[in-house]
Scaffold this active site. Structure first.
Site, PDB file in Angstrom:
ATOM      1  N   TRP A 119      42.535  40.313  35.353  1.00  0.00           N
ATOM      2  CA  TRP A 119      42.557  39.031  35.143  1.00  0.00           C
ATOM      3  C   TRP A 119      41.102  38.559  34.769  1.00  0.00           C
ATOM      4  O   TRP A 119      40.877  37.678  33.837  1.00  0.00           O
ATOM      5  CB  TRP A 119      43.169  38.076  36.190  1.00  0.00           C
ATOM      6  CG  TRP A 119      44.633  38.475  36.521  1.00  0.00           C
ATOM      7  CD1 TRP A 119      45.077  39.153  37.451  1.00  0.00           C
ATOM      8  CD2 TRP A 119      45.498  38.235  35.854  1.00  0.00           C
ATOM      9  NE1 TRP A 119      46.323  39.125  37.440  1.00  0.00           N
ATOM     10  CE2 TRP A 119      46.845  38.644  36.311  1.00  0.00           C
ATOM     11  CE3 TRP A 119      45.744  37.699  34.631  1.00  0.00           C
ATOM     12  CZ2 TRP A 119      48.065  38.676  35.803  1.00  0.00           C
ATOM     13  CZ3 TRP A 119      46.984  37.487  33.911  1.00  0.00           C
ATOM     14  CH2 TRP A 119      48.160  37.870  34.520  1.00  0.00           C
ATOM     15  N   ASP A 186      37.909  32.040  39.497  1.00  0.00           N
ATOM     16  CA  ASP A 186      39.382  32.178  39.500  1.00  0.00           C
ATOM     17  C   ASP A 186      40.128  32.558  40.822  1.00  0.00           C
ATOM     18  O   ASP A 186      39.682  33.602  41.352  1.00  0.00           O
ATOM     19  CB  ASP A 186      39.747  33.114  38.459  1.00  0.00           C
ATOM     20  CG  ASP A 186      41.329  33.459  38.471  1.00  0.00           C
ATOM     21  OD1 ASP A 186      42.029  32.717  39.058  1.00  0.00           O
ATOM     22  OD2 ASP A 186      41.901  34.364  37.613  1.00  0.00           O
ATOM     23  N   LYS A 210      51.327  31.003  43.911  1.00  0.00           N
ATOM     24  CA  LYS A 210      50.906  31.820  44.950  1.00  0.00           C
ATOM     25  C   LYS A 210      50.974  31.049  46.101  1.00  0.00           C
ATOM     26  O   LYS A 210      51.789  30.593  46.529  1.00  0.00           O
ATOM     27  CB  LYS A 210      49.754  32.730  45.045  1.00  0.00           C
ATOM     28  CG  LYS A 210      50.043  34.111  44.252  1.00  0.00           C
ATOM     29  CD  LYS A 210      49.579  34.219  42.709  1.00  0.00           C
ATOM     30  CE  LYS A 210      49.527  35.327  41.987  1.00  0.00           C
ATOM     31  NZ  LYS A 210      49.405  35.610  40.639  1.00  0.00           N
TER      32      LYS A 210
END
Ligand code: PLP
Length: 374
Positions: A119, A186, A210
């Site tokens: 990511w 992030d 999440k």
């Protein structure tokens, strides 16, 4: 609705979560049962209005209350200071990758990035479209199985970007670096799982799916005085300031998804907030890692000191036994434990709504596997 199995074939509850299966999915992930029930009810009839939440205007009073409450809960649960604001957008964390650069990377400017996983690589790729990107730390040399430390963040960059939890590789930053420039993070896979000092960050963002709630939105927490300084002609939707000024109602936002976020945050507040859930998260992580280390049939893939509390990655020492282990997992109702293809093996994702009981069931299965094949 049909709910089934625990190990003994009975339905059990934990914090009012009815156990269906033990869902270790890396995301979208398990959410509290109450969220599913209230979302299901709202699909049929939202607030006894005779209309489904799927067919109402995002500007209706009770819809506006949903997004206002969700924003207020993020502020409350994360203790967001006055200097920062909270906004919801669509496009998940992936759209935040270029959005960060649009809003914070000056024309002709430079940014520093830590490359700690897939990511982070994606965030870097997007930012490179906007200017010079300096990778100041990387763990690529060891397939991202550790968090780099003791690196220097230059003073001549517009911001430093990092990923707090590397969902795929099972590593997590325990201590954020001191930075001479704003830190952008992030936090997609560990937001709201542990206490964070928001004032230390220029911006935090996360895809919702999440610990925030269902998929369909991203949250950004932005230090307001950093905005409006890039000299870029930012498309309205990608301008964080647009969403701050319009209180996240610039365009049609996904009412059902944000309703799910609101319900999930209300649940978290009822559990005692981030501090309370952090203790349970630590217990869950300690329980699974203790077994990975004790049991001779498994090996953890991440460096011990950098292990993630959200995603525990491990492999079988003898791949030949995979079918047997998978069979035991299935019998016990443990689902979505497969590791990401870049790591292989298994990944136990233990987000906020996963009860300790599910981790205990997983550990029992690992022990039973050892008794049979150890
Ligand atoms: C740390 C991290 N960042 C970014 C993403 C991408 O999120 P999205 O699918 O919302 O774009 C993910 C997805 O799992 C992630 O775990």
């Amino acid at each position: 609705m049909i709910y089934y199995i625990c190990l003994d074939n009975t339905n059990t509850t934990h914090n009012n979560i009815i156990m269906k299966v033990h869902n270790f999915s890396a995301g979208p992930c398990i959410l509290p049962q109450v969220v599913f029930e209230k979302m299901a009810q709202a699909c049929l009839d939202f607030n006894n209005s005779g209309t489904s939440i799927l067919e109402i205007s995002h500007r209706r009073k009770d819809a506006v209350e949903v997004i206002d409450t969700a924003r207020a809960l993020v502020k409350d649960l994360m203790n967001v200071p006055e200097t920062h604001d909270v906004l919801f957008m669509q496009g998940g964390a992936s759209l935040q990758f270029p959005t960060v650069a649009y809003n914070l990377l000056k024309e002709g400017g430079k940014a520093a990035y830590a490359q700690t996983g897939k990511w982070a690589e994606n965030a870097i790729k997007e930012a490179k479209r906007f200017g010079e990107i300096e990778i100041v730390a990387s763990s690529k040399d060891k397939n991202y199985n550790y968090i780099p430390k003791n690196y220097t963040i230059p003073t001549d960059v517009d911001y430093f970007h990092c990923t707090s939890n590397n969902t795929i590789f099972g590593t997590q930053i325990k201590e954020f670096p001191n930075s001479p420039v704003p830190v952008v993070c992030d936090m997609s896979s560990d937001i709201l799982s542990r206490k964070i000092d928001v004032s230390k960050f220029g911006a935090i963002y996360a895809g919702a799916q999440k610990n925030m709630g269902p998929a369909g939105s991203a949250v950004a927490i932005v230090q307001k005085d950093l905005l409006g300084k890039t000299g870029r002609n930012i498309p309205d939707y990608l301008n964080w300031d647009t969403h701050i000024k319009k209180e996240s109602s610039f365009n049609t936002w996904p009412v059902i998804a944000i309703y799910g976020v609101m319900l999930n945050l209300q649940w978290l507040k009822e559990q005692g907030g981030v501090e309370a859930i952090a203790k349970i998260n630590t217990e869950k992580a300690e329980t699974v890692y203790a077994e990975i280390d004790r049991n001779g049939l498994f090996t953890g893939t991440a460096e011990t000191e950098d292990r993630s509390q959200m995603n525990a990655t491990f492999v079988l020492n003898n791949e030949i036994l995979k079918t047997e282990f998978d069979e035991l997992l299935k019998e016990a109702g443990v689902v979505s434990l497969a590791g990401h293809r870049d790591v292989g093996g298994y990944r136990a994702s233990m987000y906020n709504a996963l009860p300790l009981e599910s981790v205990q069931v997983l550990v029992e299965v690992m022990k039973r596997f050892e008794q049979k094949f150890g």
